[in-house]
Scaffold this motif. Structure first.
Motif, PDB file in Angstrom:
ATOM      1  N   ARG A 104      81.446 -12.961  22.540  1.00 41.97           N
ATOM      2  CA  ARG A 104      81.646 -13.671  23.902  1.00 41.97           C
ATOM      3  C   ARG A 104      83.110 -14.407  24.029  1.00 41.97           C
ATOM      4  O   ARG A 104      83.571 -14.653  22.710  1.00 41.97           O
ATOM      5  N   GLY A 105      83.786 -14.353  25.015  1.00 41.11           N
ATOM      6  CA  GLY A 105      85.067 -14.978  25.037  1.00 41.11           C
ATOM      7  C   GLY A 105      85.606 -14.195  26.341  1.00 41.11           C
ATOM      8  O   GLY A 105      85.138 -14.011  27.321  1.00 41.11           O
ATOM      9  N   VAL A 106      87.012 -14.006  26.084  1.00 39.64           N
ATOM     10  CA  VAL A 106      87.881 -13.539  27.368  1.00 39.64           C
ATOM     11  C   VAL A 106      87.849 -12.037  26.973  1.00 39.64           C
ATOM     12  O   VAL A 106      88.348 -11.480  26.159  1.00 39.64           O
ATOM     13  N   THR A 107      87.415 -11.090  28.178  1.00 44.10           N
ATOM     14  CA  THR A 107      87.463  -9.663  28.099  1.00 44.10           C
ATOM     15  C   THR A 107      88.699  -9.205  28.455  1.00 44.10           C
ATOM     16  O   THR A 107      88.927  -7.990  27.751  1.00 44.10           O
ATOM     17  N   ASN A 108      89.532  -9.821  29.302  1.00 41.17           N
ATOM     18  CA  ASN A 108      90.807  -9.057  29.458  1.00 41.17           C
ATOM     19  C   ASN A 108      91.784 -10.166  29.794  1.00 41.17           C
ATOM     20  O   ASN A 108      91.721 -11.283  30.561  1.00 41.17           O
ATOM     21  N   ASP A 109      93.112 -10.146  29.027  1.00 38.67           N
ATOM     22  CA  ASP A 109      94.081 -11.124  29.025  1.00 38.67           C
ATOM     23  C   ASP A 109      95.416 -10.143  29.218  1.00 38.67           C
ATOM     24  O   ASP A 109      95.317  -9.007  28.937  1.00 38.67           O
ATOM     25  N   GLN A 110      96.453 -10.854  29.177  1.00 40.06           N
ATOM     26  CA  GLN A 110      97.767 -10.291  29.055  1.00 40.06           C
ATOM     27  C   GLN A 110      98.286  -9.848  27.722  1.00 40.06           C
ATOM     28  O   GLN A 110      99.464  -9.226  27.576  1.00 40.06           O
ATOM     29  N   ILE A 111      97.690 -10.418  26.719  1.00 39.56           N
ATOM     30  CA  ILE A 111      98.140 -10.319  25.243  1.00 39.56           C
ATOM     31  C   ILE A 111      97.476  -9.061  24.686  1.00 39.56           C
ATOM     32  O   ILE A 111      98.369  -8.167  23.993  1.00 39.56           O
ATOM     33  N   ASP A 112      96.426  -9.013  24.562  1.00 36.16           N
ATOM     34  CA  ASP A 112      95.390  -7.940  23.730  1.00 36.16           C
ATOM     35  C   ASP A 112      95.223  -6.889  24.176  1.00 36.16           C
ATOM     36  O   ASP A 112      94.744  -7.006  25.779  1.00 36.16           O
ATOM     37  N   PRO A 113      94.662  -5.808  23.694  1.00 41.49           N
ATOM     38  CA  PRO A 113      94.104  -4.733  24.382  1.00 41.49           C
ATOM     39  C   PRO A 113      92.645  -5.164  25.205  1.00 41.49           C
ATOM     40  O   PRO A 113      92.062  -5.856  24.422  1.00 41.49           O
ATOM     41  N   SER A 114      92.537  -4.739  26.181  1.00 42.34           N
ATOM     42  CA  SER A 114      91.276  -5.137  27.103  1.00 42.34           C
ATOM     43  C   SER A 114      90.152  -4.544  26.470  1.00 42.34           C
ATOM     44  O   SER A 114      90.099  -3.289  25.809  1.00 42.34           O
ATOM     45  N   VAL A 115      88.934  -4.831  26.547  1.00 46.76           N
ATOM     46  CA  VAL A 115      87.782  -4.148  26.231  1.00 46.76           C
ATOM     47  C   VAL A 115      87.564  -2.842  26.746  1.00 46.76           C
ATOM     48  O   VAL A 115      87.245  -1.884  26.576  1.00 46.76           O
TER      49      VAL A 115
ATOM     50  N   GLY B 122      89.166 -19.814  31.105  1.00 46.38           N
ATOM     51  CA  GLY B 122      87.727 -20.135  30.510  1.00 46.38           C
ATOM     52  C   GLY B 122      87.007 -19.227  30.158  1.00 46.38           C
ATOM     53  O   GLY B 122      86.005 -19.648  29.297  1.00 46.38           O
ATOM     54  N   GLY B 123      87.376 -18.060  29.960  1.00 44.57           N
ATOM     55  CA  GLY B 123      86.600 -16.919  29.417  1.00 44.57           C
ATOM     56  C   GLY B 123      85.114 -16.901  30.052  1.00 44.57           C
ATOM     57  O   GLY B 123      84.973 -16.680  31.211  1.00 44.57           O
ATOM     58  N   GLY B 124      83.879 -16.564  29.035  1.00 45.03           N
ATOM     59  CA  GLY B 124      82.712 -16.621  29.749  1.00 45.03           C
ATOM     60  C   GLY B 124      82.228 -15.259  29.731  1.00 45.03           C
ATOM     61  O   GLY B 124      81.250 -14.840  30.357  1.00 45.03           O
ATOM     62  N   GLY B 125      83.087 -14.260  29.098  1.00 42.09           N
ATOM     63  CA  GLY B 125      82.714 -12.732  29.081  1.00 42.09           C
ATOM     64  C   GLY B 125      81.755 -12.502  28.061  1.00 42.09           C
ATOM     65  O   GLY B 125      81.741 -13.324  26.801  1.00 42.09           O
ATOM     66  N   GLU B 126      81.214 -11.327  28.047  1.00 44.01           N
ATOM     67  CA  GLU B 126      80.294 -10.964  27.047  1.00 44.01           C
ATOM     68  C   GLU B 126      80.245  -9.399  26.949  1.00 44.01           C
ATOM     69  O   GLU B 126      80.079  -8.621  27.924  1.00 44.01           O
ATOM     70  N   ILE B 127      80.210  -8.907  25.608  1.00 47.07           N
ATOM     71  CA  ILE B 127      80.300  -7.521  25.319  1.00 47.07           C
ATOM     72  C   ILE B 127      79.257  -7.157  24.050  1.00 47.07           C
ATOM     73  O   ILE B 127      79.097  -7.970  23.269  1.00 47.07           O
ATOM     74  N   ILE B 128      78.860  -6.094  24.188  1.00 44.65           N
ATOM     75  CA  ILE B 128      77.839  -5.599  22.877  1.00 44.65           C
ATOM     76  C   ILE B 128      78.529  -4.284  22.348  1.00 44.65           C
ATOM     77  O   ILE B 128      78.656  -3.329  22.966  1.00 44.65           O
TER      78      ILE B 128
END
Length: 372
Positions: free
Chosen positions: A118-129, A162-168
């Motif tokens: 859980r957290g941020v799924t897409n940002d400008q620094i890291d590869p997105s999900v 804020g984040g709030g994303g979730e992946i499995i």
């Protein structure tokens, strides 16, 4: 510290994940000193502490010692255990920061890994999900890591701050990896993408798609970018939008590029049209760099080749990124492996100079895997 003898020592906070991941795979302890000693707030950042906690969760018997100021870390890796886990990632970095390392470690667990992040799924620094799902997972399949349980599912999207994303993410385990020969990149035949928007107008996704197509359609007719608009509970805590593009070649290789809007309350407002055009240009630049693997996944393919059977593996890459160059140095430190590098130029195809990387795998075998 019993095994201090062959403990590898490093200084500074750069390439923090590389060192810990390779330490976990090779079983060699590491000591990292002088972490941000000259900073106003010295020591390990919150997101790095969260990464250490994640490593502790997926391993069994790891020993981690951090000094009071957080400027020195000793890590003695345990066995990769796996299983069904959950982890709340720090919102300073996206889930991609944690997931990249998990993808490298997951095939070598004792039990198949199924983890909810859980957290941020897409940002400008890291590869997105999205990009990891589109490029890293097919890359693992080339090494024989595949199965019904192999998937990456985006449940909720979360944008910074804020984040709030979730992946499995779930991944099967393998005893050995098969050697690969990825030497002919082929030509680009189609482009796929996803324009996502959360807590903003659904029209923004369409505007991003229109502007990206206005550039890419000059080169290729087969372009399909679908819009992913999330609202309500699935849209995380902060507004934002972005675009992830993936080009596929005739040989089935994938090249990616992505861009996300500035976090809420930070920097200038980004127009969806500008974001779409800039992302399309980034993809064209990545295609120009060429190779069978894009620059974001260079270190992953080199790691999997290193861990392969004692057989020759080859991969054709575009110009090596600084991150990859440092990764090669670390591979030499942890696994005593050197790559043969040959520069290649293709007369019929314009583009950047390519590098053919060849190595013999170390014959890494998953000792944690239970024998049935």
């Amino acid at each position: 510290m019993a095994s201090q003898g062959h403990c590898l020592r490093f200084e500074g906070c750069n390439f923090f994940r590389q060192r810990l991941v390779l330490s976990t795979l090779s079983g060699r302890p590491v000591k990292i000193q002088n972490i941000r000693v000259k900073d106003e707030s010295p020591g390990i950042r919150d997101f790095e502490a969260s990464f250490i906690r994640l490593l502790d969760k997926i391993t069994n018997g790891s020993r981690i010692e951090i000094n009071e100021t957080g400027t020195s870390l000793y890590y003695l890796p345990g066995l990769l255990f796996g299983g069904t886990l959950e982890h709340d990632c720090n919102v300073q970095r996206s889930i991609g920061y944690y997931l990249e390392s998990l993808i490298s470690l997951a095939p070598f667990m004792k039990h198949p890994l199924k983890i909810t992040l859980r957290g941020v799924t897409n940002d400008q620094i890291d590869p997105s999900v999205d990009t990891l799902k589109a490029t890293a997972i097919p890359l693992l399949k080339r090494f024989g890591i595949d199965g019904e349980s192999f998937e990456l599912k985006i449940v909720k999207r979360g944008m910074p701050p804020g984040g709030g994303g979730e992946i499995i993410f779930s991944c099967p385990i393998r005893k050995v990896l098969r050697p690969v020969h990825l030497t002919d990149p082929g030509k680009i035949k189609r482009i796929r993408g996803v324009a996502y928007s959360v807590r903003v107008s659904p029209q923004i996704g369409n505007r991003i798609v229109e502007s990206a197509r206005s550039i890419l359609n000059k080169f290729l007719p087969d372009i399909y970018i679908h819009t992913d608009h999330l609202k309500g509970t699935n849209s995380g805590k902060s507004p934002g939008f972005g675009l992830s593009l993936v080009a596929e070649t005739t040989e089935g290789y994938l090249v990616s590029a992505e861009l996300a809007s500035n976090p809420q309350g930070q920097g200038e407002t980004v127009l969806p049209e500008d974001l779409g055009k800039n992302c399309a240009k980034l993809l064209l630049e990545e295609i120009y760099r060429g190779g069978c693997v894009d620059s974001a996944n260079q270190s992953l393919v080199l790691l999997l080749m290193t861990l392969g059977q004692q057989d020759v593996s080859k991969v054709l890459l575009g110009p090596l990124s600084p991150y990859t160059i440092e990764f090669l140095r670390h591979l030499r430190s942890f696994f005593q492996i050197m790559f043969k590098m040959e520069s290649k130029t293709f007369e019929e195809r314009k583009g950047a100079e390519k590098v053919l990387m060849t190595c013999v795998g170390v014959g890494f075998s998953n000792l944690s895997k239970t024998i049935k």
